[in-house]
Design a protein around this motif. Sequence first.
Motif, short mmCIF file in Angstrom:
data_model
loop_
_atom_site.label_atom_id
_atom_site.label_comp_id
_atom_site.label_asym_id
_atom_site.label_seq_id
_atom_site.Cartn_x
_atom_site.Cartn_y
_atom_site.Cartn_z
N SER A 98 27.56 -10.48 -22.95
CA SER A 98 26.23 -11.07 -22.77
C SER A 98 25.84 -11.23 -21.31
O SER A 98 24.65 -11.32 -20.99
N LYS A 99 26.80 -11.24 -20.40
CA LYS A 99 26.48 -11.38 -18.97
C LYS A 99 26.06 -10.05 -18.34
O LYS A 99 25.52 -10.03 -17.24
N ASN A 100 26.33 -8.97 -19.04
CA ASN A 100 25.96 -7.64 -18.55
C ASN A 100 24.48 -7.40 -18.87
O ASN A 100 24.07 -7.44 -20.02
N PRO A 101 23.64 -7.11 -17.85
CA PRO A 101 22.21 -6.96 -18.11
C PRO A 101 21.81 -5.60 -18.68
O PRO A 101 20.64 -5.39 -18.98
N ASN A 159 17.47 -10.31 -18.34
CA ASN A 159 17.42 -9.25 -17.35
C ASN A 159 17.66 -7.86 -17.95
O ASN A 159 17.59 -6.86 -17.26
N SER A 160 17.94 -7.81 -19.24
CA SER A 160 18.09 -6.54 -19.93
C SER A 160 16.72 -5.91 -20.17
O SER A 160 15.74 -6.62 -20.43
N ASP A 212 17.94 -8.13 -26.95
CA ASP A 212 18.97 -8.77 -26.13
C ASP A 212 18.54 -10.19 -25.77
O ASP A 212 17.34 -10.47 -25.59
N THR A 213 19.53 -11.06 -25.61
CA THR A 213 19.24 -12.42 -25.16
C THR A 213 19.44 -12.58 -23.65
O THR A 213 19.14 -13.64 -23.10
N ASN A 214 19.97 -11.56 -22.99
CA ASN A 214 20.01 -11.58 -21.53
C ASN A 214 18.62 -11.18 -21.04
O ASN A 214 18.20 -10.04 -21.24
N SER A 220 23.81 -7.72 -25.08
CA SER A 220 23.65 -9.09 -25.56
C SER A 220 22.75 -9.14 -26.79
O SER A 220 22.08 -10.13 -27.04
N GLY A 232 15.61 -7.09 -23.28
CA GLY A 232 15.81 -8.52 -23.40
C GLY A 232 14.51 -9.28 -23.61
O GLY A 232 13.45 -8.87 -23.15
N ASP A 274 27.71 -9.82 -29.62
CA ASP A 274 27.51 -9.40 -28.23
C ASP A 274 28.71 -8.58 -27.77
O ASP A 274 29.86 -8.87 -28.12
#
Length: 656
Positions: free
Chosen positions: A521-524, A475-476, A471-473, A529, A479, A518
């Motif tokens: 992408s804003k969802n951790p 906070n995942s 993931d690119t988030n 993402s 990620g 994605d």
Amino acid sequence: MKKSTLILFVFFFSPFALLSQNIIPLKPEMLINLSAQGDATLLINESKKAGDPKKTGKTGIPEGNFFGSYNKMYYPIRVVIDLGIEHSLTDLFVFDTHNKDTLHIYTGNPKDWKKAGFISLGGYNKWSSLSIGQSTRYLMIEFPSTKANISEIVLYGKALGEIPLTPKWTYHKPPLFDSFLGVNGLHNQPLQKLSCVGSVREYHPWQWDEGNEDLTYEGYPNNQFGWNPSWVGGKWPWNFDKVYADFQLVQLDISPCLQQTAPYMQIEKGKKDWKPISKGDNPEDPKSYREHARYMYQFAARYGSTKVPSQNLMLQAENQKVSGLNRIKYLENGNEPDKWWRGREGYFTPYELAAMCSADYDGHQGALGEGYGAKTADPNIKFVMGGLANMSLDYIKAMKLWSDTYRSGSFPADVLNVHHYSNISGGQGANLKQAISPEDDSLKYKLAEIVEYRDRYLPDKEIWLSEFGYDTNPNSPQGVKPIGDNDVFEVQAQWLVRSYLEIAAAGLDRAHIYFFADLNSKNPNKFNSSGIVNEKWNKFQPKISWHYIYCMKNALTGYRFASEISSNHPDVNIYKFEKDDDASCIYVAWCKTSLDKKISNYQLDIEEDKGVQILELSSTERYATETDAKCDSEGNILLNLSERPVLIRTACSPSK
């Protein structure tokens, strides 16, 4: 070969080896963990400490307990010992460490187990035993619960014939790199952007082809399948005949992953991830999957390469009776069948998956009758077993034992298929904490274990890693984080490219990133993402990873992995790729660290130093940037290395 009763132990001769003349040497390859839970090799890995428990005082204290799982769903856990040939067994000793339970011991064979007895556990660091007094090739130990704790076993007896040799290693030709590169995606995503890879693993729910949301549809045995148009109606019903033809036009291989359960098969409404069986069916019986096997037949009949009699086709009235359209080469029969998070109704044991694969592959070798199984419809299609959520060789070994027993050794899949995500948790379990690079995860070596098994025991099979990714988030739990001057998009791009290279070096045939686009992408939450492009509402805008992958595909089209080259540097990997038709080769070099490491003027010593080009991955283009290589006075290629791989193209002699 003479019958041998010498005392051998795993990996080495033990100092205790001369104490007894009838301890059977147990090796890891003899163990088959039917539950695929825990590490069964812990039962035989302390032979030096185990010594000879039949002789009082001639033993140490083994420490490493075998433990299957805390999840009661997997119990009883069964471990089979395959001795290769009949043995006359006298005694089984187990080192009892703590807790009260009862081990159940069986002899016979996987089709007909016979209770040999039981061992009551409840001591503390002491040996307990069972007198067997039977001849058998197989011995099975059953652990009823989490309280059955033993740390070592010693088996006594002797072989009644020549012990078979380990099968010889078989060479498996590496795939072309452009076809090796894959991604998970959907049929209605933009082809021009999916073309950054060579193959797409298409998520394809069963209900799209049969039933969908029609609550009046009765299904089997009077099935009505629909692809052109599909069962998904509305203003623009999907036409999969055209979809798959369009993929062919751009030379993009699409591999449908048929998943979930049709609505008419769902025992409880909405439980689409439960096994596709009817209430009361035995999940270890291939006949229980007759509905699913018919679906596989119909799908392969339409899109495989072989025409079948029109009377065998079961279609909606709007669908033309056609077959053998030759649109797909591979067909997968599920996604993550070992999905423990769906409970026992959704989780397949290895035996249960083998049974479904047997039905789906060829109608359990024709036993289900006409019209069942993908290979029955198209013998040329390659059947892919549903990708396992856990990258488990034990699971595959257990499936093979079932196949040896119920299919006379015919394994019901052409492709062994697993998933794996590189993180400190060891996979994609519920407690994901932090993603790590493929090298820090030892990804190549983990996969190489499965490859080694394939090359000896299932040499005609392919192996896919059909899900991996980052993931690119940040906070995942899966990620990536920024490293030095590299933001999350650069780190994801580097680790994905390096993952492809490590997977190729391990000897796999395909690798599919999860996911193409994605989801949000804003969802951790994990995997929201993980795309190499942005969401649909962001017009699938490419990330850096999309460009790097496309650059690598264009540079390595027509090449195969050849070998690993010694770098003479602990932080540098160098892999060599070669073409079939000429002496051109490409080296790929990078720093395998996760520290934003850079090495200036690294010296690459290769045979050919004339006309060498350096190809650098571009973050904005589909083709790598090419420059002529620089050499030092001794003819070595000078490279500026970082954690982003660089390619070096040259003329060279192919590897032998």
